[in-house]
Motif scaffolding. Structure first.
Motif, PDB file in Angstrom:
ATOM      1  N   MET A 117      35.833  15.955 -34.806  1.00 19.69           N
ATOM      2  CA  MET A 117      36.136  17.145 -35.861  1.00 19.69           C
ATOM      3  C   MET A 117      35.200  18.103 -34.894  1.00 19.69           C
ATOM      4  O   MET A 117      35.656  19.389 -34.748  1.00 19.69           O
ATOM      5  N   ALA A 118      34.028  17.930 -34.542  1.00 21.40           N
ATOM      6  CA  ALA A 118      32.971  18.808 -33.828  1.00 21.40           C
ATOM      7  C   ALA A 118      33.979  19.628 -32.397  1.00 21.40           C
ATOM      8  O   ALA A 118      33.808  20.445 -31.960  1.00 21.40           O
ATOM      9  N   GLU A 119      34.644  18.288 -31.866  1.00 24.68           N
ATOM     10  CA  GLU A 119      35.421  18.757 -30.710  1.00 24.68           C
ATOM     11  C   GLU A 119      36.428  19.768 -30.992  1.00 24.68           C
ATOM     12  O   GLU A 119      36.718  20.707 -29.982  1.00 24.68           O
ATOM     13  N   GLN A 120      37.144  19.731 -32.287  1.00 24.75           N
ATOM     14  CA  GLN A 120      37.989  20.554 -32.404  1.00 24.75           C
ATOM     15  C   GLN A 120      37.366  22.138 -32.710  1.00 24.75           C
ATOM     16  O   GLN A 120      38.124  23.108 -32.372  1.00 24.75           O
ATOM     17  N   LEU A 121      36.405  22.029 -33.379  1.00 25.11           N
ATOM     18  CA  LEU A 121      35.590  23.271 -33.645  1.00 25.11           C
ATOM     19  C   LEU A 121      35.149  23.884 -32.096  1.00 25.11           C
ATOM     20  O   LEU A 121      35.117  25.010 -32.012  1.00 25.11           O
TER      21      LEU A 121
ATOM     22  N   TYR B 172      36.155  27.282 -30.464  1.00 23.99           N
ATOM     23  CA  TYR B 172      35.052  28.505 -29.765  1.00 23.99           C
ATOM     24  C   TYR B 172      35.617  28.594 -28.588  1.00 23.99           C
ATOM     25  O   TYR B 172      35.413  30.117 -28.171  1.00 23.99           O
ATOM     26  N   ALA B 173      36.025  27.945 -27.782  1.00 21.94           N
ATOM     27  CA  ALA B 173      36.719  28.658 -26.428  1.00 21.94           C
ATOM     28  C   ALA B 173      37.724  29.316 -26.507  1.00 21.94           C
ATOM     29  O   ALA B 173      37.766  30.183 -25.540  1.00 21.94           O
TER      30      ALA B 173
ATOM     31  N   PRO C 290      34.747  28.754 -36.070  1.00 16.39           N
ATOM     32  CA  PRO C 290      35.458  29.362 -37.110  1.00 16.39           C
ATOM     33  C   PRO C 290      34.755  29.573 -38.518  1.00 16.39           C
ATOM     34  O   PRO C 290      33.765  29.098 -38.796  1.00 16.39           O
ATOM     35  N   THR C 291      35.174  30.702 -39.531  1.00 14.23           N
ATOM     36  CA  THR C 291      34.741  30.749 -40.633  1.00 14.23           C
ATOM     37  C   THR C 291      34.893  29.770 -41.480  1.00 14.23           C
ATOM     38  O   THR C 291      35.867  28.547 -41.115  1.00 14.23           O
TER      39      THR C 291
ATOM     40  N   ASN D 221      26.119  24.335 -31.336  1.00 12.47           N
ATOM     41  CA  ASN D 221      25.348  25.457 -30.732  1.00 12.47           C
ATOM     42  C   ASN D 221      25.819  25.467 -29.207  1.00 12.47           C
ATOM     43  O   ASN D 221      25.290  24.769 -28.522  1.00 12.47           O
ATOM     44  N   LEU D 222      26.880  25.947 -28.864  1.00 16.68           N
ATOM     45  CA  LEU D 222      27.605  25.989 -27.643  1.00 16.68           C
ATOM     46  C   LEU D 222      26.385  26.771 -26.378  1.00 16.68           C
ATOM     47  O   LEU D 222      26.445  26.127 -25.496  1.00 16.68           O
TER      48      LEU D 222
END
Length: 250
Positions: A176-180, A184-185, A191-192, A241-242
């Motif tokens: 799921m984090a990968e999709q977030l 971001y990319a 996302p909100t 946190n990218l």
């Protein structure tokens, strides 16, 4: 007259033929008894092996019962009926007693905020053994009870399934984090919450108990927190946190 004298001249002793017959019968009886004892021993070994295999099967049933839980069916009752519905045996002894299932929490071992529980499955009619298992106060006492080769006992550690549930949930949360991060990319922000709800519905990723992951972004959308909470109230967090790459599960 001569025939009478011949018979009486033996003075009550056995003839060689009769002696040989008696000896032959004695040897045959001894061999038959030996064969019978051997057959009985082999039969008992087969029965014990079958009972041990059945006890192990009940342990597998317990494992499957835990792994198929959802948020509503979660339970810490490790009883026979729960395991039996997933086992390939009726879980009854040769004397038609229910297998004895005894569970004790291990105070010395904890993983993901959850103490391990040792479950002993006793598939024996041995009254002394069943009493010892039932009267054991601790996990250690269960594991150190002398079971012997002729008694059917299997042990199961609930941490086997509980750890797997948490690891599975972590793996899904990372997906799921990968999709977030992909979001971001594209948007240069996370996302909100409402956008996350839509994204979550697209991928249908949930924890091992079928619960949705919790997501909290910062107001500027540059950081976020993804998490899940187990039914025993242990929370696993994944920081998003990218910029400084401090994302990590904790």
């Amino acid at each position: 007259m001569a025939r009478h004298q011949l018979l009486t001249s033996q003075n009550g002793g056995f003839s060689p033929f009769m002696f040989g017959l008696v000896m032959g019968m004695s040897i045959f009886s001894a061999l038959s008894m030996q064969w019978a004892k051997q057959a009985l021993a082999e039969y008992e070994q087969q029965q014990v092996a079958r009972a041990k295999a059945n006890a192990a099967d009940v342990a597998k049933g317990m494992d499957f019962a835990i792994l198929t839980e959802n948020s509503q069916s979660y339970s810490e009752d490790y009883n026979l009926e729960r395991a039996r519905q997933y086992a390939g045996t009726d879980a009854r002894t040769r004397g038609q007693q229910d297998y004895l299932v005894t569970d004790r929490e291990d105070e010395k071992r904890e993983s993901f905020g959850k103490k391990s529980t040792t479950v002993a499955i006793t598939g024996s009619d041995d009254t002394l053994l069943r009493s010892q298992m039932f009267r054991s106060d601790t996990s250690e006492q269960l594991l150190t009870t002398k079971t012997g080769d002729k008694q059917a006992v299997a042990f199961y550690d609930t941490a086997t399934a509980r750890d797997r549930q948490v690891r599975t949930s972590n793996e899904r949360m990372e997906v799921m984090a990968e999709q977030l991060y992909a979001f971001y990319a594209a948007k240069k922000r996370f996302p909100t919450e409402s956008e996350f709800t839509t994204l979550r519905g697209t991928f249908s990723l949930r924890d091992a108990w079928g619960q949705d992951f919790t997501y909290t972004p910062t107001p500027d959308g540059q950081k976020g927190l993804l998490s899940f909470t187990t039914p025993w109230n242990y929370t696993q967090n994944l920081k998003l946190n990218l910029k400084d790459e401090t994302n990590a599960a904790e």
